[in-house]
Design a protein around this motif. Sequence first.
Motif, mmCIF file in Angstrom:
data_model
loop_
_atom_site.group_PDB
_atom_site.id
_atom_site.type_symbol
_atom_site.label_atom_id
_atom_site.label_comp_id
_atom_site.label_asym_id
_atom_site.label_seq_id
_atom_site.Cartn_x
_atom_site.Cartn_y
_atom_site.Cartn_z
ATOM 1 N N SER A 167 0.839 -1.201 0.000
ATOM 2 C CA SER A 167 0.000 0.000 0.000
ATOM 3 C C SER A 167 0.872 1.249 0.000
ATOM 4 C CB SER A 167 -0.907 0.014 1.231
ATOM 5 O OG SER A 167 -0.147 0.304 2.396
ATOM 6 N N GLU A 197 0.536 3.885 1.795
ATOM 7 C CA GLU A 197 0.811 4.296 3.173
ATOM 8 C C GLU A 197 1.984 3.511 3.749
ATOM 9 O OE1 GLU A 197 -2.298 3.509 2.094
ATOM 10 O OE2 GLU A 197 -3.145 5.528 2.091
ATOM 11 N N ARG A 198 1.994 2.218 3.497
ATOM 12 C CA ARG A 198 3.074 1.369 4.011
ATOM 13 C C ARG A 198 4.413 1.762 3.382
ATOM 14 N NH1 ARG A 198 4.053 -5.066 3.426
ATOM 15 N NH2 ARG A 198 5.819 -5.134 4.841
ATOM 16 N N ARG A 230 5.701 4.969 4.991
ATOM 17 C CA ARG A 230 6.262 4.717 6.323
ATOM 18 C C ARG A 230 7.599 4.000 6.236
ATOM 19 N NH1 ARG A 230 1.149 3.079 7.525
ATOM 20 N NH2 ARG A 230 1.784 0.910 7.466
ATOM 21 N N ARG A 265 3.423 10.724 1.733
ATOM 22 C CA ARG A 265 2.455 10.023 0.866
ATOM 23 C C ARG A 265 2.468 10.652 -0.526
ATOM 24 N NH1 ARG A 265 -2.529 7.091 0.540
ATOM 25 N NH2 ARG A 265 -2.850 7.167 -1.708
#
Length: 143
Positions: free
Chosen positions: A115, A117-118, A121, A127
């Motif tokens: 994803s 988001e992953r 991070r 993002r």
Amino acid sequence: MADAVCRDVDPEVFFPVAESGPLRGEGVGRAKEICGGCPVRARCLAWALDALPYGVAGGLDADERSELRRGREASERAAAFRPPDEVPRTALQEWTRQRGEVIAAGRRALAAGASRERVARQFGVSRRTVDRWAATQTAGSTR
């Protein structure tokens, strides 16, 4: 500080009682004389810059150390905001190489189905940056 000249001197010499005037000047002068020939003066000053708010240490009084500290902090801030064209070429090349590796790894993670988001991070980016990576990847596949 076993090699310090001041190890056998009364510590009060380095903390003049007078806050101004000729007595303060005499007290500071006496302390600076002791520091003048000390073999560990540089180490003492380095310690005093971080740990000693008062007195004479490393051959400088509190006001002189404060001024030196401000200059050092200003230099550090200036270095942190140095434009890329002032960075030595080898450092800029290394930064570019590392950046390229992060981008490639991020794109591989996206292609593998992670994803956005992953990926953001995991690679410590925003993002929005991941969205740009994905858009570039999508645009590349339609060409």
